[in-house]
Enzyme design. Structure first.
Site, short mmCIF file in Angstrom:
data_model
loop_
_atom_site.label_atom_id
_atom_site.label_comp_id
_atom_site.label_asym_id
_atom_site.label_seq_id
_atom_site.Cartn_x
_atom_site.Cartn_y
_atom_site.Cartn_z
N HIS A 1 1.59 4.52 -2.83
CA HIS A 1 1.72 5.98 -2.71
C HIS A 1 3.08 6.44 -3.28
O HIS A 1 3.15 7.38 -4.05
CB HIS A 1 1.69 6.41 -1.24
CG HIS A 1 0.35 6.24 -0.58
ND1 HIS A 1 -0.80 6.77 -1.08
CD2 HIS A 1 0.01 5.60 0.57
CE1 HIS A 1 -1.81 6.47 -0.27
NE2 HIS A 1 -1.35 5.75 0.73
N ASP B 1 -5.99 8.48 3.94
CA ASP B 1 -5.93 8.74 2.50
C ASP B 1 -7.22 9.38 2.00
O ASP B 1 -7.20 10.23 1.12
CB ASP B 1 -5.68 7.44 1.74
CG ASP B 1 -4.33 6.85 2.10
OD1 ASP B 1 -3.42 7.62 2.42
OD2 ASP B 1 -4.20 5.61 2.08
N HIS C 1 0.84 -1.20 0.00
CA HIS C 1 0.00 0.00 0.00
C HIS C 1 0.88 1.26 0.00
O HIS C 1 0.68 2.17 -0.80
CB HIS C 1 -0.90 -0.05 1.25
CG HIS C 1 -1.66 1.19 1.57
ND1 HIS C 1 -3.03 1.24 1.53
CD2 HIS C 1 -1.25 2.43 1.94
CE1 HIS C 1 -3.42 2.46 1.87
NE2 HIS C 1 -2.37 3.20 2.12
N GLU C 2 1.88 1.26 0.89
CA GLU C 2 2.76 2.44 0.98
C GLU C 2 3.58 2.60 -0.31
O GLU C 2 3.80 3.72 -0.76
CB GLU C 2 3.69 2.34 2.19
CG GLU C 2 2.96 2.27 3.54
CD GLU C 2 1.98 3.40 3.75
OE1 GLU C 2 2.17 4.50 3.18
OE2 GLU C 2 0.99 3.20 4.47
ZN LIG Z 1 -2.25 5.22 2.54
#
Ligand SMILES: [Zn+2]
Length: 375
Positions: free
Chosen positions: A63, A177, A59-60
């Site tokens: 980004h 987010d 997930h990171e």
């Molecule tokens: Zn996030």
């Protein structure tokens, strides 16, 4: 990073494990003990946590890699028990870019959940699928959970937690987010400072509801999370309003023209004396031909003082100097001083000659100047 263990570097981004991560293992042991889990069940549970953190890591990276497309670097990724943080150097300011960077993380978990669910649907025994369906619709007490293979339980749990992660992350409140997605969408209509103000208000309202709901229903973690969101919303709003303020001033509005030029071959003693007896704390250092060699900051001066290192040359203690032009906006100075922790910035005129400095105290002046201006 202090208090963190470096795991590896992937795509040029170092990944750290925060020390509090160890608490997870203590929690697992405590849970296994109190629920009377077998060793195998404990191993599966540990595996599930590890897999979940792998999903958080991906997930990171979602980004970080989306940000890289817009030229924004990621300093590092830190994994903590409450989740991960990709520390981007800044957020892209174009609303559409912020939107994509913010949504890229949750999208990764959507993809993971879909892949897992498709795999389960293709590979699992239909009888077990039916048992899962019964467990979902009529409660888990209506099936013998032990008859469902551990691997299938693992996969369905992992898919489920990924979906929870997405829902949780998309709450429209900073620092989630969803807050950034919401702000980016608003920014397209109202501009960033106003959008941030609105998003921060909405976020805090939601957070208050979370806190009240949490306290009312003894969901202590929810209440803590709510407080966390309130703080996140406030600091994000402060940051953006400050940036907005800075962008309306330029370097020449607050540049300090009087500053002391130290020489690289001077003793540290002269820096120590100056720091003691003047208001200056950080200094530009030049060679004999007046070329800027670097800067020396309060920390190094105090260090030298404590070590009684008064006769070493200043040139041995230098930091790289950052330079801005008189006509630049204060945004860059703000970034250097507030985010990068630079103590003093050299200011040049249109011909490139150094004419002044801005230090951390000087930057704080902007806020005072504008406060005076208000009626
Ligand atoms: Zn996030």
């Amino acid at each position: 990073m202090r208090g963190a263990l470096k795991l590896f570097t992937g795509f040029g981004i170092p990944v750290f494990l925060h020390w509090t991560f160890g608490l997870i293992f203590i929690y697992i042991l405590w849970y296994a003990q109190s629920e009377g889990l077998t060793i195998m069940e404990t191993v599966w549970m540990t595996g599930l946590f590890m897999a979940l953190f792998l999903c958080v890591l991906l997930h990171e990276y979602g980004h970080a890699l989306a940000a890289r497309r817009y030229g924004v670097k990621t300093r590092d990724i830190v994994l903590m028990p409450i989740g991960g943080v990709a520390r981007l150097e800044r957020m892209p300011e174009k609303p559409i870019q912020e939107f994509i960077v913010a949504i890229a993380g949750p999208l990764v978990n959507v993809v993971i959940a879909i892949v897992l669910l498709v795999l389960i649907w293709l590979l699992a025994d239909p009888i077990h699928l039916e048992m899962l369906q019964v467990a979902f619709t009529q409660g888990s007490e209506n099936v013998v959970i032990e008859e469902i293979p551990q691997l299938l339980q693992f996969a369905i749990n992992l898919a489920g937690t990924n979906i929870v992660l997405v829902l949780f992350n998309m709450i429209p409140a900073f620092p989630m987010d969803g807050g950034r997605v919401f702000r980016a969408l608003l920014s397209m209509k109202t501009g960033r400072p106003k959008a941030t103000k609105i998003a921060a208000w909405v976020g805090q309202a939601i957070a208050m509801l979370l806190v009240m709901y949490g306290l009312w229903n003894d969901r202590f973690m929810l209440a803590v999370l709510g407080l966390f969101v309130i703080l996140g919303a406030r600091s994000e709003n402060d940051m953006v309003q400050t940036e907005d303020l800075m962008s309306r001033f330029s370097v020449k509005d607050i540049v300090r023209y009087q500053f002391t030029r130290l020489r690289a071959n001077d003793w540290m003693l002269s820096a120590i004396e100056l720091m003691k007896h003047s208001l200056e704390r950080h200094f530009l250092v030049f060679d004999l031909n007046d070329n800027l060699m670097g800067v020396i900051e309060e920390d190094q001066i105090i260090q030298a003082m404590n070590k009684s290192d008064v006769t070493s040359e200043i040139g041995n203690h230098l930091h790289r100097a950052e330079t801005v032009k008189l006509s630049d906006s204060l945004l860059r100075v703000n970034y250097l001083i507030r985010q990068q922790g630079v103590g003093i910035v050299a200011v040049t005129d249109a011909e490139g000659a150094i004419v002044g400095v801005i230090d951390d105290r000087g930057l704080a002046k902007v806020v005072r100047l504008t406060e005076r201006r208000k009626p």
